[in-house]
Design a protein around this motif. Sequence first.
Motif, PDB file in Angstrom:
ATOM      1  N   ALA A 297     -18.532  48.471  63.150  1.00 17.71           N
ATOM      2  CA  ALA A 297     -18.086  48.359  64.535  1.00 17.71           C
ATOM      3  C   ALA A 297     -18.514  49.562  65.356  1.00 17.71           C
ATOM      4  O   ALA A 297     -18.716  49.457  66.572  1.00 17.71           O
ATOM      5  CB  ALA A 297     -16.569  48.212  64.589  1.00 17.71           C
ATOM      6  N   GLY A 298     -18.669  50.717  64.706  1.00 19.22           N
ATOM      7  CA  GLY A 298     -19.086  51.934  65.384  1.00 19.22           C
ATOM      8  C   GLY A 298     -20.585  52.050  65.560  1.00 19.22           C
ATOM      9  O   GLY A 298     -21.077  53.085  66.022  1.00 19.22           O
TER      10      GLY A 298
ATOM     11  N   GLU B 254     -18.285  40.310  52.715  1.00 21.42           N
ATOM     12  CA  GLU B 254     -17.985  39.488  53.888  1.00 21.42           C
ATOM     13  C   GLU B 254     -18.159  40.282  55.177  1.00 21.42           C
ATOM     14  O   GLU B 254     -18.637  39.748  56.185  1.00 21.42           O
ATOM     15  CB  GLU B 254     -16.561  38.940  53.775  1.00 21.42           C
ATOM     16  CG  GLU B 254     -16.355  38.032  52.575  1.00 21.42           C
ATOM     17  CD  GLU B 254     -14.895  37.821  52.224  1.00 21.42           C
ATOM     18  OE1 GLU B 254     -14.089  37.573  53.143  1.00 21.42           O
ATOM     19  OE2 GLU B 254     -14.558  37.901  51.023  1.00 21.42           O
ATOM     20  N   ILE B 255     -17.761  41.542  55.152  1.00 20.85           N
ATOM     21  CA  ILE B 255     -17.921  42.399  56.326  1.00 20.85           C
ATOM     22  C   ILE B 255     -19.399  42.531  56.687  1.00 20.85           C
ATOM     23  O   ILE B 255     -19.785  42.460  57.860  1.00 20.85           O
ATOM     24  CB  ILE B 255     -17.330  43.796  56.066  1.00 20.85           C
ATOM     25  CG1 ILE B 255     -15.833  43.707  55.776  1.00 20.85           C
ATOM     26  CG2 ILE B 255     -17.594  44.724  57.247  1.00 20.85           C
ATOM     27  CD1 ILE B 255     -15.233  45.002  55.280  1.00 20.85           C
ATOM     28  N   LEU B 256     -20.233  42.716  55.663  1.00 16.60           N
ATOM     29  CA  LEU B 256     -21.667  42.950  55.872  1.00 16.60           C
ATOM     30  C   LEU B 256     -22.466  41.646  55.877  1.00 16.60           C
ATOM     31  O   LEU B 256     -23.694  41.680  55.731  1.00 16.60           O
ATOM     32  CB  LEU B 256     -22.186  43.909  54.801  1.00 16.60           C
ATOM     33  CG  LEU B 256     -21.534  45.300  54.808  1.00 16.60           C
ATOM     34  CD1 LEU B 256     -22.106  46.183  53.714  1.00 16.60           C
ATOM     35  CD2 LEU B 256     -21.689  45.976  56.175  1.00 16.60           C
TER      36      LEU B 256
ATOM     37  N   LEU C  29     -24.700  42.894  62.462  1.00 16.22           N
ATOM     38  CA  LEU C  29     -23.307  43.332  62.375  1.00 16.22           C
ATOM     39  C   LEU C  29     -22.643  43.418  63.748  1.00 16.22           C
ATOM     40  O   LEU C  29     -21.511  43.901  63.861  1.00 16.22           O
ATOM     41  CB  LEU C  29     -23.244  44.709  61.701  1.00 16.22           C
ATOM     42  CG  LEU C  29     -23.828  44.794  60.284  1.00 16.22           C
ATOM     43  CD1 LEU C  29     -23.774  46.233  59.772  1.00 16.22           C
ATOM     44  CD2 LEU C  29     -23.100  43.871  59.332  1.00 16.22           C
ATOM     45  N   SER C  30     -23.305  42.935  64.767  1.00 15.56           N
ATOM     46  CA  SER C  30     -22.808  43.105  66.131  1.00 15.56           C
ATOM     47  C   SER C  30     -21.512  42.347  66.412  1.00 15.56           C
ATOM     48  O   SER C  30     -20.806  42.651  67.370  1.00 15.56           O
ATOM     49  CB  SER C  30     -23.888  42.676  67.140  1.00 15.56           C
ATOM     50  OG  SER C  30     -24.223  41.307  66.963  1.00 15.56           O
TER      51      SER C  30
ATOM     52  N   ARG D 115     -14.588  39.991  65.115  1.00 13.56           N
ATOM     53  CA  ARG D 115     -14.064  39.403  63.878  1.00 13.56           C
ATOM     54  C   ARG D 115     -12.866  40.149  63.309  1.00 13.56           C
ATOM     55  O   ARG D 115     -11.986  39.545  62.708  1.00 13.56           O
ATOM     56  CB  ARG D 115     -15.168  39.354  62.818  1.00 13.56           C
ATOM     57  CG  ARG D 115     -16.323  38.416  63.135  1.00 13.56           C
ATOM     58  CD  ARG D 115     -17.464  38.639  62.163  1.00 13.56           C
ATOM     59  NE  ARG D 115     -17.080  38.337  60.798  1.00 13.56           N
ATOM     60  CZ  ARG D 115     -17.671  38.879  59.730  1.00 13.56           C
ATOM     61  NH1 ARG D 115     -18.631  39.762  59.865  1.00 13.56           N
ATOM     62  NH2 ARG D 115     -17.279  38.530  58.518  1.00 13.56           N
ATOM     63  N   PHE D 116     -12.824  41.469  63.488  1.00 15.23           N
ATOM     64  CA  PHE D 116     -11.822  42.264  62.785  1.00 15.23           C
ATOM     65  C   PHE D 116     -10.923  43.088  63.712  1.00 15.23           C
ATOM     66  O   PHE D 116     -10.316  44.058  63.282  1.00 15.23           O
ATOM     67  CB  PHE D 116     -12.525  43.208  61.803  1.00 15.23           C
ATOM     68  CG  PHE D 116     -13.446  42.514  60.840  1.00 15.23           C
ATOM     69  CD1 PHE D 116     -12.976  41.533  59.987  1.00 15.23           C
ATOM     70  CD2 PHE D 116     -14.797  42.822  60.803  1.00 15.23           C
ATOM     71  CE1 PHE D 116     -13.818  40.885  59.100  1.00 15.23           C
ATOM     72  CE2 PHE D 116     -15.653  42.180  59.919  1.00 15.23           C
ATOM     73  CZ  PHE D 116     -15.160  41.206  59.066  1.00 15.23           C
ATOM     74  N   SER D 117     -10.806  42.719  64.959  1.00 11.50           N
ATOM     75  CA  SER D 117     -10.065  43.548  65.912  1.00 11.50           C
ATOM     76  C   SER D 117      -8.568  43.593  65.605  1.00 11.50           C
ATOM     77  O   SER D 117      -8.008  42.689  64.979  1.00 11.50           O
ATOM     78  CB  SER D 117     -10.278  43.026  67.336  1.00 11.50           C
ATOM     79  OG  SER D 117      -9.570  41.814  67.516  1.00 11.50           O
TER      80      SER D 117
END
Length: 377
Positions: A297-298, A312-314, A349-350, A355-357
């Motif tokens: 996210a950064g 899953e994140i990646l 990853l944009s 997705r994870f806020s």
Amino acid sequence: MSRIAIVHPNLQMKGGAEDVCMQVIEALQDENDVTLLTLISPNITELNQYFDTNVRELSVRVVPQAITEICQRAGNRAVKLQSAILARFAKRNLADFDQMISTKNELALDINSVEYIHHPQYSIDDPGLINESLPRQAYDRLCRELADVDRSKLDSICLLANSDWTAESFHDAYGIRPKTVYPPVHTDRFSQLDWEDRENGFLTIGRIGPSKRILNNIEIVAQLRERGHDVHLHIAGPTTDGEYCDRVKRRAAELEFVHFEGSVAYDSLTELINEHRYGLHGRPYEHFGIVVAEMAAGGMVPFAPNSGGQREILNEESTLLYDSPTDAIEKIETILEDAERQTAVRETLSSTSQRFSRDRFKREIREIVMKEPESNE
């Protein structure tokens, strides 16, 4: 207004599960009477600063003092036993609440309850920390019996999991598949500094303990430097594992390109993420991996083991997932040498921020808690 008990062993551990717990409290505190059941009384002011949350001072019930003192001495050791003790304590307080929410794994509470699973701790070994010795087997059996968790007790509980991988692991263990609710990630705090303005360095973030394989991360960066890449490494995270942490400190002191930050303030961690290009996570079979999501996210390019919920994140992007330290070195070097690939993987990853806020997590938790209880299928 419902009387809700949040059940969590020790918020002072300051890990991903503790982040989840603080977010759950924050999501529910305005419309409910919330009480924390725990082993060690937390410092809410300190935790709000660490997690950038706004949890008000809340009612806290702590296990008897003698047990608290034992848990404080144990620290990160015997966490499964500590959780089992807390489960027994929570069950003795059932009558005082309309609902209980366990924010760290299955407790099989005999009440209208929601239980957030980071790993099925009483049924199968964590594949990232396997110990098959006889003393360990006896310890695990004691914890299971003390916690009194079995399949029948879990049928009527609302079960949530932090990733599809964890949900599948839980299904393998108990024959029940929890609903996946991704943990909260503070995705809107990053400045999205231009790539060209970022330092050509790596961050390793998380509790400085053996499960995170931080010494491996140091050697990976050392090997990259030996191959001619001008990179460095910052290590940031709680220093609660004494012996291993001391080993990491000693190794870092030997290498001028390794910066041991330890536990840093929230703003300082955000700055590190904003200003660096690459993340390096070492924990195999990570149940989710909040720090990996924060890195993505950064605007960083994170690398992680090819296992667990971090896949899953990646987005199961093979160029970012490694099977061994040697594989990590090869894949990282490929990215370091190719500007177009760097841009491409960042674009994949944009969607991380959406997705994870945190807002998404809190909304889902409030909806689940307010919903009428249903049996698991």
